[in-house]
Design a protein around this motif. Structure first.
Motif, PDB file in Angstrom:
ATOM      1  N   ASP A 108     -32.871  49.009  22.773  1.00 56.77           N
ATOM      2  CA  ASP A 108     -31.826  48.240  23.527  1.00 56.77           C
ATOM      3  C   ASP A 108     -30.814  49.101  24.202  1.00 56.77           C
ATOM      4  O   ASP A 108     -30.192  50.110  23.393  1.00 56.77           O
ATOM      5  CB  ASP A 108     -31.019  47.331  22.327  1.00 56.77           C
ATOM      6  N   ALA A 109     -31.240  49.185  25.309  1.00 59.32           N
ATOM      7  CA  ALA A 109     -30.170  50.356  26.229  1.00 59.32           C
ATOM      8  C   ALA A 109     -29.269  49.694  26.988  1.00 59.32           C
ATOM      9  O   ALA A 109     -29.515  48.569  27.520  1.00 59.32           O
ATOM     10  CB  ALA A 109     -31.404  51.021  27.009  1.00 59.32           C
ATOM     11  N   HIS A 110     -28.125  50.084  26.948  1.00 59.84           N
ATOM     12  CA  HIS A 110     -26.850  49.799  27.890  1.00 59.84           C
ATOM     13  C   HIS A 110     -26.308  50.786  28.628  1.00 59.84           C
ATOM     14  O   HIS A 110     -25.162  50.879  28.610  1.00 59.84           O
ATOM     15  CB  HIS A 110     -26.020  48.893  27.000  1.00 59.84           C
ATOM     16  N   GLU A 111     -27.105  51.761  28.861  1.00 60.81           N
ATOM     17  CA  GLU A 111     -26.307  52.777  29.596  1.00 60.81           C
ATOM     18  C   GLU A 111     -27.431  53.563  30.242  1.00 60.81           C
ATOM     19  O   GLU A 111     -28.675  53.191  30.438  1.00 60.81           O
ATOM     20  CB  GLU A 111     -25.795  53.675  28.660  1.00 60.81           C
ATOM     21  N   ARG A 112     -27.042  54.688  30.944  1.00 61.58           N
ATOM     22  CA  ARG A 112     -28.140  55.282  31.548  1.00 61.58           C
ATOM     23  C   ARG A 112     -28.976  56.445  30.566  1.00 61.58           C
ATOM     24  O   ARG A 112     -28.219  56.917  29.969  1.00 61.58           O
ATOM     25  CB  ARG A 112     -27.499  56.251  32.736  1.00 61.58           C
ATOM     26  N   LEU A 113     -30.276  56.153  30.900  1.00 57.86           N
ATOM     27  CA  LEU A 113     -31.211  56.744  30.051  1.00 57.86           C
ATOM     28  C   LEU A 113     -31.701  58.137  30.837  1.00 57.86           C
ATOM     29  O   LEU A 113     -31.661  57.964  31.976  1.00 57.86           O
ATOM     30  CB  LEU A 113     -32.558  56.092  29.566  1.00 57.86           C
TER      31      LEU A 113
END
Lengths: 301, 301
Positions: free
Chosen positions: B30-35
């Motif tokens: 669950d990504a909510h930013e820059r990876l």
């Protein structure tokens, strides 16, 4: 090709914006949702034949990874390639197959690594990133669910025999060399299936894995397993032909467990049921038949 | 080990929640930013010696990937491992080294693939995912920036010679076999550096790459390059020793371009400057010295 030449060639393929033109050691991805990540290696002599054309090997590397995304109902976002340089002719043909697959499945390169290969069989690596993981895990099948499978089973197994020199039709060979991940079907099935996975190592072993992960038993009707006309023509429709089909790998169809009264939203065939207990039962013409000694392909076993 | 045994052993290592206990073909995030995503392969006989202990090979595989995250100022989120089974003793030792690295750098496994290896040299693959890409690209260095490097340079090159049988100290061998990614330094430097990358193929070649990507020239003062006491003791402090140090690979230090009056927030040494034009100039004791025939390690060249 040198590493520089290969990367220059990769730059002419569809690239993700976060790949930064492959000019950096890392890629970025602005993610605001659930991502799905999968990684499948393919090894010369294990997952493909040394005689398979390099463009087909590239296609297969992409397809087998996207098949895992399809099984999660995810949309491909980008690919990270791990490539050992393999000689000019091989590298050029690989690039052509890679481009064909990227365009066919509408997925860009995000990054990766190119290395000078050691002598010996090649190991190719890919990590696929997708968005929108709406599917349940393979362990979420429920008691009484029906098992459905997309497409037809066993074509790739016959294709492998043909690739090894047996006489047979190109359509079967193509199913082995150029599998097509069921991305659209996966997205549609993910909305309704209790559990889903792709059929990569063989229908029986993969169905047994889904059942075991869900702590259930599984019964499969061998006679219900969908065979293509090409496969019937190649191998017939008897029990031994069907047994070969359900224990062969590389189908890359989707296996989905649906509530018993549900009809899948895409073409699929009902082949079995999940029941209480554990283990796999195989039925044919109304009677239980012994399991084959080998349910499918298992690594390092 | 079989694939099943190896995966069972992996389950006892630190796992990301999205790994789902390694029971599925895919992982979620669950990504909510820059990876930040990076992928580095290591090949037996190319990136490590066949005689290197398998636990050190595992450590190196993790470290070289995390080093790319460090160069982006990113915090490790998870790793996707591509592993060819290598025989019981090798597999067990590899797992021990993998666990040591995961714990040392506080990063969990997210997933991956285990395959039955073909004969021949091993190719190991890792994809590392990090969060918080705050660093600028390596191409963002600016005219007049000073070049800084963390730690000391050349230790791993000496360590490689020692691994090949030359007499020398364990501290140098350890720099080759167990590199430490500069994660904390990278996070601090990312906030101030115009450009940053890790030094993996050799200081000269990597500095030249940063300059070329930024369309600038680069001058490096050979005498300013930081050498460890252990390396001075091993190789001396003359020009040839320094030349060997700056063309050897595997340092995994960080190279950062900072505005000329800035002082880095972590221990680092100023070794050069970015100027107008193109190419690399090497100075020593106030005079320009000829470039060595080989600036570092280049694959497939």
């Amino acid at each position: 090709m040198t590493e520089g030449e290969f990367i220059e060639a990769l730059r002419r393929l569809p690239l993700h914006p976060g790949a930064c033109g492959l000019a950096d050691d890392a890629a970025w991805l602005d993610a605001h949702e659930r991502l799905v990540l999968t990684k499948d290696l393919i090894v010369e002599g294990v997952h493909y034949l040394a005689t398979d054309p390099p463009d087909d090997v590239a296609w297969k590397l992409v397809a087998v990874n996207l098949s895992d995304l399809a099984a999660k109902g995810a949309t491909p976002v980008g690919l990270m390639l791990g490539y050992p340089l393999g000689g000019d002719a091989w590298d050029h043909a690989f690039l052509a197959g890679l481009e064909a697959a990227l365009r066919a499945f509408d997925v860009p390169l995000l990054g990766g690594d190119t290395v000078h290969a050691a002598a010996g069989p090649r190991t190719l690596s890919l990590t696929a990133i997708g968005s929108g993981d709406t599917a349940r895990r393979r362990s979420a099948a429920r008691l009484g669910d029906a098992l459905w499978v997309t497409g037809t089973i066993g074509d790739a197994g016959a294709g492998l025999a043909i690739a090894r020199g047996a006489p047979g039709r190109d359509a079967l060979l193509a199913r082995y060399r150029r599998p097509v991940p069921r991305l659209e079907e996966g997205a549609a099935l993910a909305a309704v299936a209790d559990a889903m996975m792709d059929v990569s190592d063989g229908l029986l072993i993969d169905a047994a894995r889904m059942a075991a992960a869900s702590r259930l038993a599984c019964t499969i009707d061998l006679g219900a397993v969908p065979l293509s006309d090409a496969l019937r023509e190649y191998a017939g429709d008897g029990r031994s032909a069907r047994m070969a089909a359900v224990t062969a790998g590389d189908d890359y169809e989707l296996l989905a467990a649906l509530p018993p009264d549900d009809i899948p939203p895409v073409p699929a065939t009902r082949i079995g049921i999940l029941t209480a207990g554990s283990g796999l039962t195989l039925m044919h013409d109304g009677e239980a038949v012994p399991l084959p000694p080998r349910l499918g392909f298992e690594h390092g076993g």
